[in-house]
Design an enzyme around this catalytic site. Structure first.
Site, short mmCIF file in Angstrom:
data_model
loop_
_atom_site.label_atom_id
_atom_site.label_comp_id
_atom_site.label_asym_id
_atom_site.label_seq_id
_atom_site.Cartn_x
_atom_site.Cartn_y
_atom_site.Cartn_z
N LYS A 13 0.82 -1.21 0.00
CA LYS A 13 0.00 0.00 0.00
C LYS A 13 0.86 1.26 0.00
CE LYS A 13 -1.97 -1.18 3.90
NZ LYS A 13 -1.26 -2.44 4.20
N ARG A 88 -9.96 0.60 8.71
CA ARG A 88 -9.54 -0.76 9.06
C ARG A 88 -10.61 -1.52 9.83
NH1 ARG A 88 -3.66 0.39 8.95
NH2 ARG A 88 -2.44 -1.45 9.43
N ARG A 127 11.71 -4.92 5.26
CA ARG A 127 11.34 -3.53 4.94
C ARG A 127 12.17 -2.52 5.73
NH1 ARG A 127 5.16 -1.68 5.42
NH2 ARG A 127 5.24 -2.51 7.53
N ARG A 161 11.00 -0.30 11.37
CA ARG A 161 9.94 -0.12 12.35
C ARG A 161 10.03 -1.16 13.46
NH1 ARG A 161 4.62 0.37 8.69
NH2 ARG A 161 3.82 -0.79 10.47
N ARG A 172 -0.84 -8.59 13.34
CA ARG A 172 -1.42 -7.60 12.41
C ARG A 172 -2.22 -8.28 11.30
NH1 ARG A 172 4.12 -4.77 11.51
NH2 ARG A 172 3.17 -3.77 9.72
P1 ADP Z 1 1.14 -1.56 7.55
O1 ADP Z 1 1.79 -0.58 6.59
O2 ADP Z 1 2.08 -2.64 7.92
O3 ADP Z 1 -0.21 -2.01 7.04
P2 ADP Z 1 0.46 0.71 9.20
O4 ADP Z 1 1.64 1.59 9.12
O5 ADP Z 1 -0.71 1.06 8.36
O6 ADP Z 1 0.89 -0.80 8.92
O7 ADP Z 1 -0.04 0.61 10.70
C1 ADP Z 1 0.86 0.34 11.77
C2 ADP Z 1 0.07 0.21 13.07
O8 ADP Z 1 -0.61 1.46 13.35
C3 ADP Z 1 -1.05 -0.83 13.05
O9 ADP Z 1 -0.58 -2.13 13.39
C4 ADP Z 1 -2.01 -0.27 14.10
O10 ADP Z 1 -1.54 -0.53 15.42
C5 ADP Z 1 -1.91 1.23 13.87
N1 ADP Z 1 -2.90 1.72 12.88
C6 ADP Z 1 -2.64 2.29 11.67
N2 ADP Z 1 -3.76 2.63 11.03
C7 ADP Z 1 -4.79 2.27 11.85
C8 ADP Z 1 -6.20 2.32 11.75
N3 ADP Z 1 -6.82 2.83 10.66
N4 ADP Z 1 -6.93 1.85 12.80
C9 ADP Z 1 -6.36 1.35 13.90
N5 ADP Z 1 -5.02 1.25 14.06
C10 ADP Z 1 -4.24 1.70 13.04
P1 ADP Z 2 2.23 -1.81 3.25
O1 ADP Z 2 2.21 -0.29 3.21
O2 ADP Z 2 1.03 -2.41 2.57
O3 ADP Z 2 2.42 -2.35 4.63
P2 ADP Z 2 4.82 -1.55 1.84
O4 ADP Z 2 4.45 -0.74 0.66
O5 ADP Z 2 5.54 -0.89 2.95
O6 ADP Z 2 3.49 -2.31 2.40
O7 ADP Z 2 5.66 -2.81 1.34
C1 ADP Z 2 6.23 -3.74 2.28
C2 ADP Z 2 7.65 -4.12 1.80
O8 ADP Z 2 7.57 -4.90 0.60
C3 ADP Z 2 8.53 -2.91 1.47
O9 ADP Z 2 9.85 -3.20 1.89
C4 ADP Z 2 8.43 -2.79 -0.06
O10 ADP Z 2 9.65 -2.27 -0.61
C5 ADP Z 2 8.21 -4.24 -0.50
N1 ADP Z 2 7.30 -4.35 -1.63
C6 ADP Z 2 6.20 -3.58 -1.90
N2 ADP Z 2 5.57 -3.99 -3.02
C7 ADP Z 2 6.27 -5.06 -3.48
C8 ADP Z 2 6.12 -5.95 -4.61
N3 ADP Z 2 5.11 -5.81 -5.48
N4 ADP Z 2 7.04 -6.94 -4.74
C9 ADP Z 2 8.05 -7.10 -3.84
N5 ADP Z 2 8.24 -6.31 -2.76
C10 ADP Z 2 7.37 -5.29 -2.58
#
Ligand code: ADP
Ligand code: ADP
Ligand code: ZN
Length: 214
Positions: A13, A88, A127, A161, A172
């Site tokens: 994302k 979410r 990551r 992170r 998660r």
């Molecule tokens: P990822 O990129 O791995 O999907 P995020 O950066 O979006 O993770 O979120 C990291 C953490 O922040 C989540 O595990 C949760 O604890 C909190 N968080 C983020 N967005 C939300 C949301 N919309 N509602 C509740 N908790 C959230």
């Molecule tokens: P999210 O925001 O959904 O948690 P990220 O965009 O941070 O996910 O992606 C998670 C990890 O995977 C990052 O280190 C990113 O560089 C890598 N990544 C993202 N998209 C791809 C893909 N299509 N193929 C391989 N690795 C990816």
């Protein structure tokens, strides 16, 4: 244009949102980024969220919806929004409807990045991001062009992170399955859901998004 990028942790994302920002001048609204900023700044919201985030659980609906509302308030009405990691839960999805209506916006697309869960732990544990500009990288799948130097800003400082470890990722993913996936049917009924193969390369996923947004 207002879109939601949906998918479990590591689906891509943030990576895709960053490209859409560059390409379409949209604004990325990541509640995860907002919460991490609050934790870093030690605000009351940050103090409340820190331990919850470290466990991989969800922060309260009221907190994240208030963050989104405030961000939209500050945006020019004609600028598109990419909701990354929000909503979410069902209550968050309901709040978003009200918030969008209040700001005279409507939802155009909900795009689900479909991924194989087994690959996610590998994505998340590899990551890292630029400590200066936040550009995202991966130990194996997306390295800077010059090793150790951020493509975008030239910084040589990177960070990981605290919640990007296997145990927290499993929690998660469980939260995603239990609380986030159930928000899709409502959007499905409205005919605004598109699905993209999130296991494709970063470039191919970007092309698939362009085809949906054009
Ligand atoms: P990822 O990129 O791995 O999907 P995020 O950066 O979006 O993770 O979120 C990291 C953490 O922040 C989540 O595990 C949760 O604890 C909190 N968080 C983020 N967005 C939300 C949301 N919309 N509602 C509740 N908790 C959230
Ligand atoms: P999210 O925001 O959904 O948690 P990220 O965009 O941070 O996910 O992606 C998670 C990890 O995977 C990052 O280190 C990113 O560089 C890598 N990544 C993202 N998209 C791809 C893909 N299509 N193929 C391989 N690795 C990816
Ligand atoms: Zn950088």
């Amino acid at each position: 244009m207002n879109i939601i990028l949906l998918g479990p942790p590591g689906a891509g994302k943030g990576t895709q949102a960053a490209r859409l920002v560059d390409h379409y001048k949209m604004r990325q609204l990541s509640t995860g980024d907002m919460l991490r900023a609050a934790v870093k700044a030690g605000t009351p919201v940050g103090l409340q969220a820190k331990a919850v985030m470290e466990r991989g659980e969800l922060v309260s609906d009221e907190i994240v919806s208030a963050l989104i509302d405030a961000e939209l308030e500050a945006m020019p009405p004609e600028q598109g929004a990419i909701f990354d990691g929000y909503p979410r839960t069902k209550p968050q999805a309901a709040s978003l409807e009200q918030i969008l209506a209040r700001h005279g916006r409507k939802l155009d697309h909900v795009i689900e990045l479909e991924v194989n869960e087994d690959a996610l732990v590998d994505r998340i544990t590899g990551r890292y991001t630029c400590a200066n500009c936040g550009t995202g990288y991966h130990d194996r799948y997306h390295q800077p062009k010059v090793a150790g130097v951020c493509d975008k800003c030239g910084s040589t400082e990177f960070k990981r992170r605290p919640d990007d470890n296997e145990e927290t990722v499993r929690m998660r993913m469980q939260e995603y399955r239990a609380k986030t996936a159930p928000i899709l049917p409502v959007y499905e009924e409205r005919g605004i859901v598109s699905r993209v193969d999130g296991m494709a390369s970063i470039g191919d996923v970007a092309d698939a998004l362009d085809a949906i947004l054009k």
